[in-house]
Design a protein around this motif. Structure first.
Motif, mmCIF file in Angstrom:
data_model
loop_
_atom_site.group_PDB
_atom_site.id
_atom_site.type_symbol
_atom_site.label_atom_id
_atom_site.label_comp_id
_atom_site.label_asym_id
_atom_site.label_seq_id
_atom_site.Cartn_x
_atom_site.Cartn_y
_atom_site.Cartn_z
ATOM 1 N N MET A 1 0.809 -1.194 0.000
ATOM 2 C CA MET A 1 0.000 0.000 0.000
ATOM 3 C C MET A 1 0.847 1.251 0.000
ATOM 4 S SD MET A 1 -3.373 0.152 2.069
ATOM 5 C CE MET A 1 -4.676 -0.941 1.924
ATOM 6 N N GLY A 2 1.516 1.590 0.991
ATOM 7 C CA GLY A 2 2.293 2.811 1.050
ATOM 8 C C GLY A 2 1.923 3.623 2.275
ATOM 9 N N TRP A 3 2.873 4.457 2.681
ATOM 10 C CA TRP A 3 2.729 5.212 3.919
ATOM 11 C C TRP A 3 1.492 6.110 3.891
ATOM 12 C CZ3 TRP A 3 2.897 10.267 5.711
ATOM 13 C CH2 TRP A 3 3.084 10.404 7.091
ATOM 14 N N ASN A 4 1.318 6.902 2.821
ATOM 15 C CA ASN A 4 0.161 7.807 2.763
ATOM 16 C C ASN A 4 -1.156 7.041 2.899
ATOM 17 O OD1 ASN A 4 1.553 10.198 2.607
ATOM 18 N ND2 ASN A 4 1.045 10.616 0.482
ATOM 19 N N GLN A 5 -1.274 5.932 2.187
ATOM 20 C CA GLN A 5 -2.526 5.168 2.252
ATOM 21 C C GLN A 5 -2.746 4.595 3.648
ATOM 22 O OE1 GLN A 5 -4.936 5.079 -0.267
ATOM 23 N NE2 GLN A 5 -6.082 4.405 1.531
ATOM 24 N N ASP A 6 -1.668 4.151 4.292
ATOM 25 C CA ASP A 6 -1.794 3.656 5.667
ATOM 26 C C ASP A 6 -2.298 4.755 6.598
ATOM 27 O OD1 ASP A 6 -0.863 1.193 4.833
ATOM 28 O OD2 ASP A 6 1.183 1.503 5.600
ATOM 29 N N ILE A 7 -1.791 5.973 6.439
ATOM 30 C CA ILE A 7 -2.232 7.106 7.260
ATOM 31 C C ILE A 7 -3.685 7.445 6.959
ATOM 32 C CG2 ILE A 7 -1.888 9.572 7.725
ATOM 33 C CD1 ILE A 7 0.278 7.752 8.955
ATOM 34 N N ILE A 8 -4.057 7.457 5.695
ATOM 35 C CA ILE A 8 -5.443 7.727 5.291
ATOM 36 C C ILE A 8 -6.376 6.699 5.926
ATOM 37 C CG2 ILE A 8 -7.044 7.720 3.326
ATOM 38 C CD1 ILE A 8 -4.625 8.873 1.667
ATOM 39 N N ASP A 9 -5.998 5.428 5.833
ATOM 40 C CA ASP A 9 -6.827 4.360 6.404
ATOM 41 C C ASP A 9 -6.965 4.525 7.912
ATOM 42 O OD1 ASP A 9 -7.067 3.326 3.842
ATOM 43 O OD2 ASP A 9 -5.590 1.733 4.171
ATOM 44 N N THR A 17 -8.174 10.367 14.232
ATOM 45 C CA THR A 17 -7.003 10.250 15.105
ATOM 46 C C THR A 17 -5.979 9.331 14.444
ATOM 47 O OG1 THR A 17 -8.331 10.592 17.088
ATOM 48 C CG2 THR A 17 -6.182 9.538 17.385
ATOM 49 N N VAL A 18 -4.729 9.818 14.363
ATOM 50 C CA VAL A 18 -3.646 9.045 13.745
ATOM 51 C C VAL A 18 -2.518 8.935 14.767
ATOM 52 C CG1 VAL A 18 -1.981 8.936 11.848
ATOM 53 C CG2 VAL A 18 -4.283 9.847 11.439
ATOM 54 N N LYS A 19 -2.359 7.742 15.332
ATOM 55 C CA LYS A 19 -1.294 7.519 16.318
ATOM 56 C C LYS A 19 0.062 7.351 15.636
ATOM 57 C CE LYS A 19 -4.348 5.662 19.817
ATOM 58 N NZ LYS A 19 -4.712 4.529 20.652
ATOM 59 N N THR A 20 0.074 6.818 14.419
ATOM 60 C CA THR A 20 1.315 6.664 13.672
ATOM 61 C C THR A 20 1.990 8.027 13.556
ATOM 62 O OG1 THR A 20 0.399 4.829 12.401
ATOM 63 C CG2 THR A 20 2.321 5.936 11.469
ATOM 64 N N GLY A 21 3.266 8.089 13.876
ATOM 65 C CA GLY A 21 4.007 9.341 13.770
ATOM 66 C C GLY A 21 3.632 10.370 14.818
ATOM 67 N N GLY A 22 2.750 9.996 15.750
ATOM 68 C CA GLY A 22 2.336 10.921 16.788
ATOM 69 C C GLY A 22 1.489 12.077 16.297
ATOM 70 N N PHE A 23 0.810 11.890 15.168
ATOM 71 C CA PHE A 23 0.031 12.981 14.580
ATOM 72 C C PHE A 23 -1.217 13.337 15.378
ATOM 73 C CE2 PHE A 23 2.260 11.515 10.679
ATOM 74 C CZ PHE A 23 2.908 12.699 10.388
ATOM 75 N N THR A 43 -4.329 13.259 0.032
ATOM 76 C CA THR A 43 -3.032 13.308 0.694
ATOM 77 C C THR A 43 -3.223 13.771 2.132
ATOM 78 O OG1 THR A 43 -1.935 13.873 -1.394
ATOM 79 C CG2 THR A 43 -0.720 14.341 0.632
ATOM 80 N N PRO A 44 -2.651 13.058 3.105
ATOM 81 C CA PRO A 44 -2.705 13.538 4.493
ATOM 82 C C PRO A 44 -1.702 14.680 4.676
ATOM 83 C CG PRO A 44 -1.564 11.424 4.384
ATOM 84 C CD PRO A 44 -1.999 11.753 2.990
ATOM 85 N N VAL A 45 -2.138 15.766 5.289
ATOM 86 C CA VAL A 45 -1.256 16.892 5.575
ATOM 87 C C VAL A 45 -1.569 17.436 6.976
ATOM 88 C CG1 VAL A 45 -0.890 17.590 3.170
ATOM 89 C CG2 VAL A 45 -2.761 18.582 4.447
ATOM 90 N N MET A 46 -0.543 17.959 7.638
ATOM 91 C CA MET A 46 -0.765 18.600 8.925
ATOM 92 C C MET A 46 -1.438 19.937 8.686
ATOM 93 S SD MET A 46 1.928 19.773 11.819
ATOM 94 C CE MET A 46 1.427 21.067 12.930
ATOM 95 N N ALA A 47 -2.391 20.266 9.543
ATOM 96 C CA ALA A 47 -3.101 21.532 9.408
ATOM 97 C C ALA A 47 -3.181 22.243 10.749
ATOM 98 C CB ALA A 47 -4.503 21.289 8.861
ATOM 99 N N LEU A 48 -3.020 23.546 10.695
ATOM 100 C CA LEU A 48 -3.302 24.397 11.842
ATOM 101 C C LEU A 48 -4.694 24.970 11.619
ATOM 102 C CD1 LEU A 48 0.099 26.318 12.058
ATOM 103 C CD2 LEU A 48 -0.581 24.235 13.272
ATOM 104 N N ARG A 49 -5.418 25.148 12.705
ATOM 105 C CA ARG A 49 -6.804 25.621 12.610
ATOM 106 C C ARG A 49 -6.947 26.923 13.405
ATOM 107 N NH1 ARG A 49 -6.144 20.288 13.064
ATOM 108 N NH2 ARG A 49 -7.273 18.899 11.682
ATOM 109 N N PRO A 50 -6.640 28.070 12.761
ATOM 110 C CA PRO A 50 -6.660 29.340 13.504
ATOM 111 C C PRO A 50 -8.053 29.789 13.915
ATOM 112 C CG PRO A 50 -6.307 29.758 11.184
ATOM 113 C CD PRO A 50 -6.264 28.260 11.366
ATOM 114 N N THR A 51 -9.036 29.521 13.086
ATOM 115 C CA THR A 51 -10.421 29.885 13.387
ATOM 116 C C THR A 51 -11.335 28.838 12.769
ATOM 117 O OG1 THR A 51 -10.702 31.201 11.369
ATOM 118 C CG2 THR A 51 -9.901 32.374 13.313
ATOM 119 N N ALA A 52 -12.575 28.830 13.207
ATOM 120 C CA ALA A 52 -13.543 27.912 12.612
ATOM 121 C C ALA A 52 -13.672 28.238 11.125
ATOM 122 C CB ALA A 52 -14.893 28.048 13.304
ATOM 123 N N GLY A 53 -13.613 27.212 10.307
ATOM 124 C CA GLY A 53 -13.771 27.400 8.871
ATOM 125 C C GLY A 53 -12.511 27.767 8.127
ATOM 126 N N GLU A 54 -11.333 27.709 8.820
ATOM 127 C CA GLU A 54 -10.058 27.972 8.156
ATOM 128 C C GLU A 54 -9.024 26.937 8.591
ATOM 129 O OE1 GLU A 54 -9.970 32.764 7.448
ATOM 130 O OE2 GLU A 54 -8.938 31.993 9.218
#
Length: 136
Positions: A1-9, A17-23, A43-54
Motif C-alpha cells: 500500500m504505502g505510507w500515505n494510504q496507511d495514514i489515510i486508512d 485520530t492518527v497515532k502513527t508518527g504521533g500525529f 493526501t494527508p497533511v498537517m493543518a493548523l486551525r486558527p479559526t472555525a472554517g479555516e
C-alpha cells in the motif's frame, strides 16, 4: 500500500485520530485534482486551525527542493474538499499566502513543530503556505 494510504486508512478508521508518527488529530485529508491528469487524489497533511472554517497547510515536502504535487494541483484547482477530524468532510477554497502573511503563518508552523524549521533549513526554496477557507 504505502505510507500515505496507511495514514489515510488509520485516519478514517479512527475518526480522524492518527497515532502513527504521533500525529494525533493534527492531520486533514486533502483531496486535490491533478493539474494535468484531472485525477482526484487524497493526501494527508498537517493543518493548523486558527479559526472555525479555516485551515493552514504548508507545502513542505519534508524539505525537498521541489514543491509537492498537491501544491501544484491546488494552485490549478483551488476549489476542493478536505476531511477534518472534527468538522468531517468540508468544501474549501485554497489560497497561497505571500509576503508578511506567509511569513507570519510560517512562524506558527515552526512553533507547532521543530520539523518545519528543519525542513526550511534543508532547502533553498521558500516553502509555500496556504489557507483553506470553508465554502458553501
Amino acid at each position: 500500500m504505502g505510507w500515505n494510504q496507511d495514514i489515510i486508512d488509520e485516519f478514517r478508521e479512527n475518526g480522524g485520530t492518527v497515532k502513527t508518527g504521533g500525529f494525533g488529530r493534527e492531520l486533514i485529508l486533502l483531496h486535490h485534482t491533478g493539474a494535468r491528469t484531472g485525477i482526484v487524489r487524497v493526501t494527508p497533511v498537517m493543518a493548523l486551525r486558527p479559526t472555525a472554517g479555516e485551515w493552514l497547510i504548508a507545502a513542505s515536502k519534508a524539505g525537498a527542493d521541489e514543491n509537492p504535487a498537491w501544491f501544484h494541483n491546488l494552485v490549478a484547482n483551488p476549489h476542493t474538499t478536505i476531511e477534518d477530524p472534527d468538522a468531517g468532510t468540508v468544501r474549501v477554497e485554497a489560497e497561497v499566502l505571500h509576503g508578511e502573511d506567509r511569513d507570519r503563518v510560517w512562524r506558527l508552523f515552526e512553533a507547532a513543530s521543530e520539523g518545519f524549521a528543519a525542513y526550511q533549513r534543508k532547502t533553498t526554496r521558500v516553502i509555500p503556505v496556504l489557507i483553506l477557507r470553508r465554502t458553501r
